[in-house]
Scaffold this motif. Structure first.
Motif, PDB file in Angstrom:
ATOM      1  N   LEU A   1       0.862   3.930  12.829  1.00 35.96           N
ATOM      2  CA  LEU A   1       1.516   4.754  11.811  1.00 35.96           C
ATOM      3  C   LEU A   1       2.908   5.194  12.254  1.00 35.96           C
ATOM      4  N   ARG A   2       3.039   5.534  13.512  1.00 33.61           N
ATOM      5  CA  ARG A   2       4.359   5.949  14.018  1.00 33.61           C
ATOM      6  C   ARG A   2       5.328   4.771  14.012  1.00 33.61           C
TER       7      ARG A   2
ATOM      8  N   PHE B   1       6.343   6.601   9.936  1.00 29.78           N
ATOM      9  CA  PHE B   1       5.867   7.906   9.494  1.00 29.78           C
ATOM     10  C   PHE B   1       6.305   8.989  10.481  1.00 29.78           C
ATOM     11  N   SER B   2       6.706  10.136   9.956  1.00 32.35           N
ATOM     12  CA  SER B   2       7.032  11.274  10.809  1.00 32.35           C
ATOM     13  C   SER B   2       5.750  11.776  11.464  1.00 32.35           C
ATOM     14  N   LEU B   3       5.892  12.700  12.409  1.00 28.24           N
ATOM     15  CA  LEU B   3       4.705  13.255  13.055  1.00 28.24           C
ATOM     16  C   LEU B   3       3.785  13.909  12.023  1.00 28.24           C
ATOM     17  N   GLU B   4       4.370  14.698  11.128  1.00 25.57           N
ATOM     18  CA  GLU B   4       3.558  15.377  10.119  1.00 25.57           C
ATOM     19  C   GLU B   4       2.890  14.373   9.179  1.00 25.57           C
ATOM     20  N   MET B   5       3.666  13.387   8.726  1.00 24.31           N
ATOM     21  CA  MET B   5       3.113  12.413   7.803  1.00 24.31           C
ATOM     22  C   MET B   5       2.088  11.510   8.488  1.00 24.31           C
ATOM     23  N   THR B   6       2.217  11.298   9.783  1.00 28.21           N
ATOM     24  CA  THR B   6       1.212  10.530  10.514  1.00 28.21           C
ATOM     25  C   THR B   6      -0.133  11.229  10.440  1.00 28.21           C
ATOM     26  N   VAL B   7      -0.115  12.546  10.617  1.00 27.51           N
ATOM     27  CA  VAL B   7      -1.361  13.318  10.513  1.00 27.51           C
ATOM     28  C   VAL B   7      -1.931  13.211   9.102  1.00 27.51           C
TER      29      VAL B   7
ATOM     30  N   LEU C   1       0.794   5.838   0.387  1.00 31.87           N
ATOM     31  CA  LEU C   1       1.375   6.256   1.657  1.00 31.87           C
ATOM     32  C   LEU C   1       2.666   5.494   1.951  1.00 31.87           C
ATOM     33  N   ASP C   2       2.735   4.253   1.518  1.00 36.51           N
ATOM     34  CA  ASP C   2       3.917   3.438   1.787  1.00 36.51           C
ATOM     35  C   ASP C   2       5.166   4.050   1.157  1.00 36.51           C
ATOM     36  N   GLN C   3       4.974   4.819   0.083  1.00 38.35           N
ATOM     37  CA  GLN C   3       6.112   5.460  -0.570  1.00 38.35           C
ATOM     38  C   GLN C   3       6.588   6.702   0.180  1.00 38.35           C
ATOM     39  N   LEU C   4       5.828   7.141   1.149  1.00 38.30           N
ATOM     40  CA  LEU C   4       6.127   8.400   1.850  1.00 38.30           C
ATOM     41  C   LEU C   4       6.670   8.180   3.256  1.00 38.30           C
ATOM     42  N   ARG C   5       6.890   6.921   3.611  1.00 38.01           N
ATOM     43  CA  ARG C   5       7.422   6.671   4.959  1.00 38.01           C
ATOM     44  C   ARG C   5       8.849   7.142   5.064  1.00 38.01           C
TER      45      ARG C   5
END
Length: 215
Positions: free
Chosen positions: A121-122, A126-132, A211-215
């Motif tokens: 994910l990283r 994805f940011s740290l928050e979005m990874t969670v 989720l792909d839209q939030l990277r």
């Protein structure tokens, strides 16, 4: 060489997994495990001090059956394969549903898989928050779907169609008050059934695409 010397931690744990697959986790006890191994009741305690630690080791075996996401693949395909592999492992070991994430002792297979998922994910951006967030929503879906499967008696699309037809007949007198159930269950499920694989992938792909839209 005595029977105790022939034992190993892996043999104890894998035998416990087989017994849990056959009879369920509640049925399993250290005494029943010893009986299956053909050793004295105290012998397994040399490798695992109690049933909680036994379950910790059994859960790590299940984690070891899950394919970690590969950084050589597109992140969505990698996490998709991980999700499919997780569901397959839980289908083989129904007793593990509800046991995977809440334990406080983590084995090496558990740690490797979680680290690989986070790394995937990283690496995808994805940011740290979005990874969670991304990890949480995927696992919630996977484990929830697996729990639903354990709660349903039907296993195939044909089974679901037959059960839907039966219920449409059995509840015919009261279903006039529930037109949406008649339309969907009677008009679709009773005709085509419900396929676990298809529904699992449908929901999983919705999550991954979102989720792909939030990277």
């Amino acid at each position: 060489m005595g029977l105790t010397e022939q034992l190993s931690e892996e043999r104890v744990l894998r035998t416990a997994v087989v017994l849990a697959d056959q009879h369920g986790l509640e049925w399993l006890s250290m005494r029943k495990l010893a009986d299956e191994l053909g050793v004295s009741p105290m012998s397994p305690y040399y490798y695992v001090p109690n049933k909680d630690r036994l379950i910790d080791g059994m859960i790590d075996i299940v984690f070891g059956e899950i394919a970690p996401p590969s950084l050589e693949l597109d992140w969505k395909e990698a996490m998709r394969r991980r999700a499919v592999s997780t569901r397959a492992a839980l289908s083989r070991h129904r007793w593990a549903v509800g046991q995977m994430e809440g334990r406080t002792t983590h084995g090496p297979a558990n740690l490797r898989l979680h680290d690989a998922c986070l790394g995937c994910l990283r690496a995808a951006g994805f940011s740290l928050e979005m990874t969670v967030h991304a990890y949480s929503v995927q696992d919630s879906y996977i484990y929830g779907f697996a729990l639903q499967e354990t709660d349903m008696a039907s296993e195939t699309a044909e089974d679901f169609a037959a059960e839907a037809q039966r219920q449409m007949t059995a509840y015919a007198e009261v279903l006039a008050d529930y037109p949406n159930l008649v339309e969907v269950v009677g008009g679709h499920v009773a005709q085509t059934g419900y396929d676990y694989d298809t529904e699992f992938l449908f929901g999983l792909d919705l999550i991954l695409d979102g989720l792909d839209q939030l990277r």
